[in-house]
Write a protein that holds these residues in place. Structure first.
Motif, PDB file in Angstrom:
ATOM      1  N   CYS A  25       0.835  -1.195   0.000  1.00 23.99           N
ATOM      2  CA  CYS A  25       0.000   0.000   0.000  1.00 23.99           C
ATOM      3  C   CYS A  25       0.873   1.250   0.000  1.00 23.99           C
ATOM      4  N   ALA A  26       0.522   2.187  -0.880  1.00 24.00           N
ATOM      5  CA  ALA A  26       1.270   3.448  -0.940  1.00 24.00           C
ATOM      6  C   ALA A  26       0.588   4.513  -0.074  1.00 24.00           C
ATOM      7  N   GLN A  27      -0.475   4.119   0.618  1.00 23.34           N
ATOM      8  CA  GLN A  27      -1.218   5.035   1.494  1.00 23.34           C
ATOM      9  C   GLN A  27      -1.562   6.328   0.754  1.00 23.34           C
ATOM     10  N   CYS A  28      -2.240   6.156  -0.385  1.00 28.07           N
ATOM     11  CA  CYS A  28      -2.512   7.287  -1.279  1.00 28.07           C
ATOM     12  C   CYS A  28      -3.721   8.100  -0.849  1.00 28.07           C
ATOM     13  N   GLY A  29      -4.559   7.525   0.012  1.00 24.03           N
ATOM     14  CA  GLY A  29      -5.710   8.293   0.493  1.00 24.03           C
ATOM     15  C   GLY A  29      -6.967   8.156  -0.356  1.00 24.03           C
ATOM     16  N   VAL A  69      -4.921  14.444  -1.532  1.00 20.91           N
ATOM     17  CA  VAL A  69      -6.065  14.090  -0.666  1.00 20.91           C
ATOM     18  C   VAL A  69      -5.819  14.677   0.728  1.00 20.91           C
ATOM     19  N   ILE A  70      -4.607  14.424   1.242  1.00 21.17           N
ATOM     20  CA  ILE A  70      -4.126  15.158   2.416  1.00 21.17           C
ATOM     21  C   ILE A  70      -2.743  15.693   2.020  1.00 21.17           C
ATOM     22  N   PRO A  71      -2.584  16.984   1.843  1.00 15.81           N
ATOM     23  CA  PRO A  71      -1.268  17.499   1.430  1.00 15.81           C
ATOM     24  C   PRO A  71      -0.192  17.120   2.448  1.00 15.81           C
ATOM     25  N   ARG A  72       1.006  16.853   1.925  1.00 14.48           N
ATOM     26  CA  ARG A  72       2.129  16.523   2.810  1.00 14.48           C
ATOM     27  C   ARG A  72       2.617  17.771   3.537  1.00 14.48           C
ATOM     28  N   PRO A  73       3.111  17.647   4.764  1.00 16.31           N
ATOM     29  CA  PRO A  73       3.155  16.432   5.578  1.00 16.31           C
ATOM     30  C   PRO A  73       1.747  16.066   6.055  1.00 16.31           C
ATOM     31  N   ARG A  74       1.404  14.792   5.959  1.00 12.25           N
ATOM     32  CA  ARG A  74       0.036  14.373   6.235  1.00 12.25           C
ATOM     33  C   ARG A  74      -0.193  14.217   7.731  1.00 12.25           C
ATOM     34  N   GLU A  75      -1.366  14.647   8.157  1.00 10.51           N
ATOM     35  CA  GLU A  75      -1.746  14.511   9.566  1.00 10.51           C
ATOM     36  C   GLU A  75      -3.199  14.134   9.640  1.00 10.51           C
ATOM     37  N   SER A  76      -3.564  13.445  10.701  1.00 11.06           N
ATOM     38  CA  SER A  76      -4.958  13.102  10.911  1.00 11.06           C
ATOM     39  C   SER A  76      -5.243  13.245  12.402  1.00 11.06           C
ATOM     40  N   ARG A  77      -6.303  13.968  12.747  1.00  9.84           N
ATOM     41  CA  ARG A  77      -6.651  14.157  14.161  1.00  9.84           C
ATOM     42  C   ARG A  77      -7.976  13.464  14.431  1.00  9.84           C
ATOM     43  N   LEU A  78      -7.932  12.450  15.288  1.00 13.11           N
ATOM     44  CA  LEU A  78      -9.159  11.695  15.569  1.00 13.11           C
ATOM     45  C   LEU A  78     -10.063  12.442  16.544  1.00 13.11           C
ATOM     46  N   LEU A  79      -9.452  13.280  17.386  1.00 19.02           N
ATOM     47  CA  LEU A  79     -10.266  13.960  18.408  1.00 19.02           C
ATOM     48  C   LEU A  79     -10.347  15.460  18.134  1.00 19.02           C
TER      49      LEU A  79
END
Lengths: 214, 294
Positions: free
Chosen positions: A130-134, A204-214
């Motif tokens: 997986c290249a984690q492309c989003g 999809v998420i510009p680099r550097p990619r981040e995701s906040r669950l809360l």
């Protein structure tokens, strides 16, 4: 899933730690142990090599999982030896290196190169899945990712470099689109191969990619 | 002004195209010589785009040289070295300079070339690039923005009739047709019976097919292509024929084989023309055409 690594040439480790002669050494009990690049045996061998180069190893530890947040506590348990060192040499993947870098003010030096996040196909044989492309397209490609499995990451079918199911960059490598074709054919879903895939969204998420669950 | 290549194809002429490989460096003398030699003998000249991922003088530079000498250029444009922004800019420049033909290619893999550590771009693939050309013609860029002045191209693509397995290749061929390809220049073909089978399929579509003719220069080269070049099949009889040529006459035999293949394709109306690739031996293309009776 494992983070695949290989050891850097020892000379590079020495060059990266130039003038930093007191060293604390860290290995990882998960991926790097399994790939025999940063487990107990490799850490001990590295300790000996560093000592042969005239460095002082103030201590060493193989963390259960270097990228985990438990790392903070385990470093604290080795506080004395860590504080005596001028740098930390890390035999873990880049995630481990960066996790340790969050907790310590000392220079952190990687002893491994991180290759890819891989899945085990057969014992000891890993492949990048997986290249984690989003934007997952596995639902249209028979569960085989062309973005990862095709050298060029093509979406609309094989290039002219494919030959008898193999790839032009390596005759051992399967052509992703031959695999996709064969599987879709088995499933009676070849029409999916005729579908046009428009240019991919690489933001999809510009680099550097981040995701906040809360 | 409409593309002369397109006009020739539409008039039902048996079309001849060939290709120019630009030099590695700025000494353009040999390239100009080849263009001069071929420009009036063919309907159009392709210029390769860092063929085999080997860095060279650019395709667009070769196309401008062809224009300068009064020939008809085909810009080969690969997705290997440019993202969608750079690809569009190249098309705008080409059109503004009067280049009217473009061959849309994915491009060879980077590791096979002479800059094997370079980053392969492949932001688009050949099918997406063809779609993109048609979109630019509508006056809209790939980002959906309006252009000040659109483009117009006769757009082509490639296909490998000898690919194995063939079906994925034919599916991609259909996608290229749907994306707007008007003509195809094929990978080298040597076996006319097998090529005829491919043409039976291709004839269902409203596109022109120019059969790829790669000059054989020796039996060794023919065997090498069989063993190492994807999608090329040289029948054993041809390898034997090359091997049987007297010492120093192998190239002449290769010219004869290329010429008679072209003559047979034309006589049997198997396809709409040929694309002659005389890799590094551009100067013998007129001899090939003479043998073919063209």
């Amino acid at each position: 899933m494992k983070s695949l690594t290989k050891q850097k040439p020892f000379d590079e480790v020495i060059q990266l730690s130039d003038q930093l002669n007191r060293v604390f050494l860290i290995g990882c009990g998960t991926c790097a142990t399994m790939t025999k690049t940063g487990g107990i045996n490799e850490v001990q061998a590295m300790k000996k090599s560093l000592q042969d180069e005239g460095k002082l190893v103030t201590g060493w530890v193989v963390l259960p999982m270097a990228c985990d947040e438990m790392t903070a506590e385990l470093l604290n348990e080795n506080k004395k030896a860590v504080q005596d060192a001028q740098c930390i040499i890390v035999m873990a993947c880049a995630l481990g290196v960066q996790r340790i870098n969050l907790y310590l003010p000392l220079p952190v030096i990687p002893a491994l190169d991180t290759l890819f996040i891989g899945m085990e196909k057969s014992p000891g044989h890993f492949f990048e899945a997986c290249a984690q492309c989003g934007q997952c397209i596995l639902g249209e490609t028979a569960g085989i990712c062309p973005l990862t499995a095709c050298h060029k990451g093509l979406l609309n079918g094989p290039c002219g470099g494919t030959d008898k199911g193999k790839c032009e960059v390596d005759p051992e490598k399967d052509c992703a689109f031959t695999l996709i074709y064969e599987r879709l054919k088995e499933q009676g879903r070849l029409d999916l191969m005729r579908k046009y895939h428009p240019p991919k969204n690489y933001q999809v998420i510009p680099r550097p990619r981040e995701s906040r669950l809360l | 002004m409409v593309s002369k290549l397109k006009q020739a194809m539409e008039n039902g002429k048996f079309v001849i195209t060939s290709e120019i490989g630009p030099p590695k460096g700025t000494d353009l003398e040999k390239m100009y010589h080849h263009i001069d030699l071929l420009k009036d003998k063919v309907d159009a000249l392709n210029v390769t785009d860092h063929q085999s991922s080997v860095m060279r003088f650019p395709s667009i530079g070769g196309c401008l040289a062809i224009q300068e000498l009064g020939g008809e250029p085909v810009l080969q444009l690969t997705c290997r070295d440019r993202n969608r922004i750079a690809l569009q800019a190249e098309l705008l420049l080409a059109y503004s300079k009067g280049i009217k033909n473009v061959l849309c290619l994915t491009g060879d893999a980077v590791p096979v070339g002479d800059h094997s550590q370079a980053k392969g771009i492949f932001d688009l693939d050949s099918v997406q690039l063809l779609h993109g050309v048609r979109q630019l013609e509508e006056g809209i860029d790939f980002g959906g923005n309006k252009l000040e002045g659109a483009v117009q191209f006769c757009a082509g693509a490639t296909v490998t009739p000898e690919a194995e397995p063939i079906e994925p290749q034919l599916i991609k061929f259909e996608k290229k047709v749907a994306a707007g390809a008007e003509f195809f220049q094929t990978q080298a073909i040597y076996d006319l019976e097998r090529f005829a089978k491919f043409m039976e399929f291709a004839r269902q579509f409203p596109v022109k097919i120019l059969a790829g003719i790669v000059l054989l220069s020796s039996a060794k080269m023919a065997q090498f292509m069989n063993d190492h070049v994807p999608g090329i099949f040289v029948p054993q009889e041809l390898i034997d024929e090359m091997a049987a040529a007297p010492k120093g006459k192998a190239l002449k035999k290769g010219i004869e084989i290329a010429g008679r293949t072209i003559a047979a394709l034309k006589k049997e109306s198997l396809c709409d023309g040929v694309h002659i690739m005389a890799i590094n031996r551009e100067e013998v293309v007129p001899e090939i055409l003479a043998v073919a009776g063209l």
